[in-house]
Design an enzyme around this catalytic site. Structure first.
Site, PDB file in Angstrom:
ATOM      1  N   SER A 143      65.598   7.752 -45.850  1.00 22.49           N
ATOM      2  CA  SER A 143      65.351   6.371 -46.228  1.00 22.49           C
ATOM      3  C   SER A 143      66.071   6.145 -47.552  1.00 22.49           C
ATOM      4  CB  SER A 143      63.841   6.159 -46.384  1.00 22.49           C
ATOM      5  OG  SER A 143      63.576   4.886 -46.923  1.00 22.49           O
ATOM      6  N   LYS A 168      68.133   5.086 -42.741  1.00 23.10           N
ATOM      7  CA  LYS A 168      67.334   3.857 -42.867  1.00 23.10           C
ATOM      8  C   LYS A 168      67.714   3.177 -44.173  1.00 23.10           C
ATOM      9  CE  LYS A 168      62.435   3.361 -44.081  1.00 23.10           C
ATOM     10  NZ  LYS A 168      61.102   3.907 -43.763  1.00 23.10           N
ATOM     11  N   LEU A 169      68.089   1.904 -44.054  1.00 25.18           N
ATOM     12  CA  LEU A 169      68.499   1.136 -45.230  1.00 25.18           C
ATOM     13  C   LEU A 169      67.375   0.192 -45.623  1.00 25.18           C
ATOM     14  CD1 LEU A 169      72.009   0.088 -43.852  1.00 25.18           C
ATOM     15  CD2 LEU A 169      71.588   1.925 -45.513  1.00 25.18           C
ATOM     16  N   LYS A 170      67.027   0.188 -46.886  1.00 29.99           N
ATOM     17  CA  LYS A 170      66.034  -0.780 -47.360  1.00 29.99           C
ATOM     18  C   LYS A 170      66.738  -2.115 -47.566  1.00 29.99           C
ATOM     19  CE  LYS A 170      62.271   1.762 -47.833  1.00 29.99           C
ATOM     20  NZ  LYS A 170      60.967   1.412 -47.243  1.00 29.99           N
ATOM     21  N   ASP A 195      64.552  -1.431 -43.208  1.00 28.07           N
ATOM     22  CA  ASP A 195      63.136  -1.568 -43.551  1.00 28.07           C
ATOM     23  C   ASP A 195      63.020  -2.616 -44.652  1.00 28.07           C
ATOM     24  OD1 ASP A 195      60.463  -1.331 -44.118  1.00 28.07           O
ATOM     25  OD2 ASP A 195      60.519   0.796 -44.672  1.00 28.07           O
ATOM     26  N   GLU A 220      62.202  -2.345 -39.365  1.00 29.64           N
ATOM     27  CA  GLU A 220      60.859  -1.961 -39.792  1.00 29.64           C
ATOM     28  C   GLU A 220      60.215  -3.028 -40.679  1.00 29.64           C
ATOM     29  OE1 GLU A 220      60.976   1.989 -41.404  1.00 29.64           O
ATOM     30  OE2 GLU A 220      58.963   1.878 -42.266  1.00 29.64           O
ATOM     31  N   ASP A 245      55.092  -0.696 -39.748  1.00 34.68           N
ATOM     32  CA  ASP A 245      54.667   0.333 -40.706  1.00 34.68           C
ATOM     33  C   ASP A 245      53.374  -0.185 -41.346  1.00 34.68           C
ATOM     34  OD1 ASP A 245      54.270   1.867 -43.011  1.00 34.68           O
ATOM     35  OD2 ASP A 245      56.314   1.749 -43.747  1.00 34.68           O
ATOM     36  N   LYS A 269      52.328   6.938 -40.569  1.00 37.21           N
ATOM     37  CA  LYS A 269      52.194   7.695 -41.814  1.00 37.21           C
ATOM     38  C   LYS A 269      50.768   8.197 -41.813  1.00 37.21           C
ATOM     39  CE  LYS A 269      55.532   5.018 -44.531  1.00 37.21           C
ATOM     40  NZ  LYS A 269      55.703   3.925 -45.523  1.00 37.21           N
ATOM     41  N   GLY A 297      57.175   8.318 -44.448  1.00 38.39           N
ATOM     42  CA  GLY A 297      56.846   9.075 -45.655  1.00 38.39           C
ATOM     43  C   GLY A 297      56.545   8.155 -46.808  1.00 38.39           C
ATOM     44  N   LEU A 299      57.327   9.365 -50.165  1.00 38.08           N
ATOM     45  CA  LEU A 299      57.888  10.189 -51.245  1.00 38.08           C
ATOM     46  C   LEU A 299      56.916  11.308 -51.618  1.00 38.08           C
ATOM     47  CD1 LEU A 299      59.097   7.253 -53.609  1.00 38.08           C
ATOM     48  CD2 LEU A 299      60.226   8.080 -51.554  1.00 38.08           C
TER      49      LEU A 299
END
Ligand code: OSB
Ligand code: MG
Length: 375
Positions: A143, A168-170, A195, A220, A245, A269, A297, A299
């Protein structure tokens, strides 16, 4: 010493700590930037065995509506008082004790997950085995936080070269289609997702539909953290599968989302949904709806990371998770074992329970507070 099935496990004592761990690089999502992790750590003890878990709640309720101060108070004043000294036949037996308290899924997950670790260790089995999973490694992606497009391209390049199985790109309004287009131009075939962490509304439907052209694996949590219904409406307007999520806190939420086609993929999660037992329910429910899941996740340090890895060995975790190498996040982890992916495959820690051991010398030095219960 060994606990038999019929006698369950009596929790003799517990320890609740708060530790501060710096992030190697700031992590930016649509809601803000994290530069450090404040981690609540829970140890449960029974028959000389220890089980561990970490909380995924943040200092402020900016990802979800739970925060460290409230969690610590509930654990300290209520839940740990309730469970220390009590005997539980199995991890599922904790549920009725935690059920009276509304919300606080992340708080409850700490107790539940630490008990699963304890339980697996008392049986001499790896956590994956008692959860019903199998295998020595899991597929993982990364991510990538929000940053300048050129910098993000460079980071995509490096992680694709390392073999990560999905990028995965924010995204957020103003930082979406241009970014995805730039990444797609250079990496036409890489498994890619975005996301938004709830940064859009239904009024942005047309803008989100423009991402349909980039072959994203899924999108997401584009809309509000507490709005399943709007995601169903959005799914009617876009071709990219919607992945939830934040909106999924329980198997009940998952059922509602699946029944109205609000999620064609679900990010589980374990810390967000109250623990492993609820994760298994969501996993099974999604399988019944032919909806794939993957493990997200927060972090996590090696303690939460190990829990995530074991859970990811269940069969319907058929998409790569976010459980990437711990060395991407921290200069030094809270556990002795190195949780490092090789070619996009994260080895499952071996041995009983979660298979990782806290580095107490290091943890002592970064501890903000520590409290004992029933010791
Ligand atoms: O939405 O999945 C998310 C990190 C913090 C809060 C929310 C999210 C994330 C991530 C990072 O995407 C996942 C990880 O690398 O652990
Ligand atoms: Mg997310």
């Amino acid at each position: 010493m060994t606990a038999s099935f019929s006698h369950g496990l009596k929790i003799d004592s517990a320890e609740l700590r708060l530790v501060r761990l710096e992030l190697l690089t700031p992590f930016t999502i649509s809601t803000g930037t994290m530069v450090e992790k404040i981690i609540p750590l829970l140890t449960l003890r029974a028959n000389g065995i220890e089980g561990y878990a970490e909380g995924v709640m943040d200092p402020l309720p900016d990802y979800l509506d739970e925060q460290i101060a409230g969690s610590m108070a509930l654990l300290r004043d209520v839940i740990l008082k309730q469970v220390v000294g009590a005997r539980f036949e199995n991890p599922q037996a904790l549920e009725p004790h935690l059920a009276p308290w509304r919300g606080h899924y992340m708080t409850k997950a700490m107790v539940e997950m630490a008990f699963w670790d304890l339980w697996a260790k008392s049986l001499g089995l790896p956590l994956k085995t008692v959860l019903g999973g199998a295998g020595d490694a899991i597929d993982v992606g990364v991510s990538l936080g929000i940053g300048p497009i050129e910098e993000t391209l460079e980071r995509v390049r490096s992680h694709v070269e390392q073999g990560y199985k999905r990028i995965k790109l924010k995204i957020k309004p103003g930082h979406d289609a241009d970014l995805v287009e730039a990444v797609r131009r250079e990496f036409p075939r890489v498994a890619l997702s975005v996301d938004a962490n709830s940064a859009y509304t239904l009024a942005d439907s047309a803008k989100l539909a423009r991402l349909d052209g980039f072959g994203l694996d899924y999108m997401e949590q584009p809309l509000a953290w507490n709005d399943i219904q709007d995601h169903a409406t959005l799914q009617q307007r876009i071709r990219t599968p919607v992945c939830l999520d934040e909106s999924i806190r329980s198997a009940r939420d998952a059922r509602k989302a699946l029944q109205i086609d609000a999620a064609r993929v679900i990010n589980i999660k374990v810390g967000r949904v109250g623990g492993h037992a609820e994760s298994l329910k969501i996993h099974d429910l999604c399988a019944a709806f032919d909806v794939p899941v993957w493990c997200g996740g927060m972090l996590e340090s090696g303690i939460g990371r190990a829990h995530n890895i074991h859970l990811s060995t269940l069969p319907n975790f058929s998409k790569p998770g976010d459980t990437s190498s711990a060395s991407r996040y921290f200069a030094r982890d809270l556990v002795h074992e190195k949780l490092e992916a090789v070619n996009g495959r994260m080895p499952v820690p071996e041995g009983p329970g979660i298979g990782v051991t806290p580095d107490w010398n290091f943890i002592e030095g970064i501890t903000l507070s520590a409290e004992s219960f029933g010791a």
